[in-house]
Scaffold this active site. Structure first.
Site, mmCIF file in Angstrom:
data_model
loop_
_atom_site.group_PDB
_atom_site.id
_atom_site.type_symbol
_atom_site.label_atom_id
_atom_site.label_comp_id
_atom_site.label_asym_id
_atom_site.label_seq_id
_atom_site.Cartn_x
_atom_site.Cartn_y
_atom_site.Cartn_z
ATOM 1 N N ASP A 51 2.533 -7.398 -12.917
ATOM 2 C CA ASP A 51 1.679 -7.759 -11.787
ATOM 3 C C ASP A 51 1.626 -9.268 -11.587
ATOM 4 O OD1 ASP A 51 -0.012 -7.230 -9.687
ATOM 5 O OD2 ASP A 51 -1.814 -7.054 -10.915
ATOM 6 N N ASN A 96 2.400 1.072 -2.800
ATOM 7 C CA ASN A 96 3.114 -0.126 -2.343
ATOM 8 C C ASN A 96 3.800 0.057 -0.984
ATOM 9 O OD1 ASN A 96 4.131 -1.171 -5.683
ATOM 10 N ND2 ASN A 96 2.328 -1.738 -4.488
#
Length: 228
Positions: A12, A60
């Site tokens: 991340d 996403n």
């Protein structure tokens, strides 16, 4: 203390890293991709035999189209241009997730890459692509129903045998970079007894010394699995 054999990472912070360094978000993703390759080699050197990375979640798809296309191009590169690297290091590649919404080109590359590396036995890289932990469990339930297994014969083992990550040990340690302290749907079934480590730095800044510190930290923990 059990030895660390399966490391899972939520990679991340690529976009925030790029913003911090006044670079386009695409460059953050490219640096993150290069970091994934580096970490894979570090794991081999440390006898970590399974590495599972969260590359693209089902959520996403909500990002802008140009960013999604760039990420898919990076993944296609990993499956095609980089594939001989997996054979060089004797590493098996597995793509974990649903094929829904993926292009035919990418699906063909996934099938070919898994086939080309299926006999490699030094280690495994699982790339979680188009993945969601709850969806993984839903799909496992569908498979179990399709097999018409009697209700009284369904156990945790039954589910474990029908998830996408079937046949592999659960992760010993899950690392998330960027300072966020949640799993975000990563390995929902498999993580119940995993150790967790949350790092404040963004993924492209993750270093070899960070990995060594993570291993050291893991080795100092007591894993009781519900026992004393």
């Amino acid at each position: 203390m059990p030895e660390l054999k399966h490391l899972a990472i939520i990679m991340d912070g690529n976009r925030r890293w790029a913003k911090k360094n006044n670079l386009p978000s695409f460059e953050g993703h490219r640096r993150g991709y290069e970091k994934m390759k580096e970490v894979g080699k570090w794991c081999i050197d440390r006898n970590i035999t399974t590495l599972t990375v969260y590359a693209f979640s089902i959520e996403n798809w909500n990002r802008n189209e140009s960013e999604i296309n760039y990420l898919m191009d990076l993944l296609y590169k990993a499956l095609t241009v980089e594939i001989e690297e997996f054979n060089k290091y004797n590493i098996k590649l597995k793509i974990i997730g649903t094929r829904e919404k993926l292009s035919e080109k990418l699906i063909k590359a996934i099938v070919a890459a898994e086939e080309k590396t299926k006999n490699n036995n030094k280690g495994t890289l699982n790339i979680c692509l188009n993945y969601g932990g709850r969806l993984e469990i839903v799909e496992a339930v569908k498979k179990i129903i399709s097999q018409k297994i009697p209700i009284n014969q369904i156990t945790e083992k039954t589910i474990s045998e029908n998830i996408w990550l079937t046949g592999q040990n659960d992760p010993d340690l899950i690392i998330r970079t960027s300072g966020e302290q949640r799993l975000s749907g990563f390995l929902t079934w498999e993580s119940v007894y995993s150790e967790f480590l949350f790092l404040d730095k963004y993924w492209p800044d993750f270093s070899e010394s960070d990995l060594d510190e993570a291993i050291k930290d893991y080795n100092n923990r007591q894993r009781r699995f519900g026992g004393n």
